[in-house]
Design an enzyme around this catalytic site. Structure first.
Site, PDB file in Angstrom:
ATOM      1  N   VAL A  52      49.143  73.321  38.757  1.00  0.00           N
ATOM      2  CA  VAL A  52      48.279  72.153  38.909  1.00  0.00           C
ATOM      3  C   VAL A  52      48.959  71.006  38.186  1.00  0.00           C
ATOM      4  CG1 VAL A  52      46.086  73.369  39.232  1.00  0.00           C
ATOM      5  CG2 VAL A  52      46.871  72.846  36.921  1.00  0.00           C
ATOM      6  N   SER A  53      48.574  69.779  38.546  1.00  0.00           N
ATOM      7  CA  SER A  53      49.267  68.607  38.038  1.00  0.00           C
ATOM      8  C   SER A  53      48.728  68.076  36.719  1.00  0.00           C
ATOM      9  CB  SER A  53      49.216  67.483  39.080  1.00  0.00           C
ATOM     10  OG  SER A  53      49.869  67.894  40.254  1.00  0.00           O
ATOM     11  N   ALA A  54      47.506  68.404  36.377  1.00  0.00           N
ATOM     12  CA  ALA A  54      46.899  67.846  35.168  1.00  0.00           C
ATOM     13  C   ALA A  54      46.336  68.960  34.295  1.00  0.00           C
ATOM     14  CB  ALA A  54      45.795  66.860  35.538  1.00  0.00           C
TER      15      ALA A  54
END
Length: 130
Positions: free
Chosen positions: A8-10
């Site tokens: 995931v990016s965050a």
């Protein structure tokens, strides 16, 4: 070995859905990463790639979790193919062990190349017009 990679990016996003899908797909070992897709430095992906041996399988829940853009994804998958590592993307039904999976991957590779060339043409055109 059958490896799964989830990203995931965050930091505040959750990997739960991807991990559930990878577990259901029968992976033996999961690699999890919370890092922006824009960065090329991904320590967990690097660790996974260093772990792989010929005959292994890498599975992702969604193809776009593997790389920062289509060109990067295609490079990673090409490297896996060269190393005789099977690649599976659950969301698109891509499995490089099947002729249909290799066909779909080839189409994505062609689209990625087209995208790179289009960007290069636009950048060159912009420079020529100035």
């Amino acid at each position: 070995m059958h490896f799964g990679y989830a990203r995931v990016s965050a930091k505040d996003q959750h990997l739960d859905t991807q991990l559930d899908q990878l577990t259901a797909a029968g992976v033996d070992r999961l690699f999890q990463e919370k890092i922006s897709g824009a960065t090329t430095q991904r320590p967990v992906l690097t660790e996974l790639l260093a772990t792989l041996r010929a005959g292994d399988t890498v599975t992702v829940a969604r193809l776009n979790r593997l790389g920062r853009n289509s060109a990067h994804i295609m490079q990673v998958v090409a490297d896996l193919h060269e190393r005789q590592v099977r690649f599976v993307a659950l969301d698109l039904g891509i499995d490089t062990a099947t002729p249909a999976g290799r066909l779909v991957l080839g189409i994505f590779a062609a689209l990625a190349e087209y995208d790179r060339e289009s960007i290069r043409e636009r950048a060159t055109g912009v420079l020529l017009n100035k």
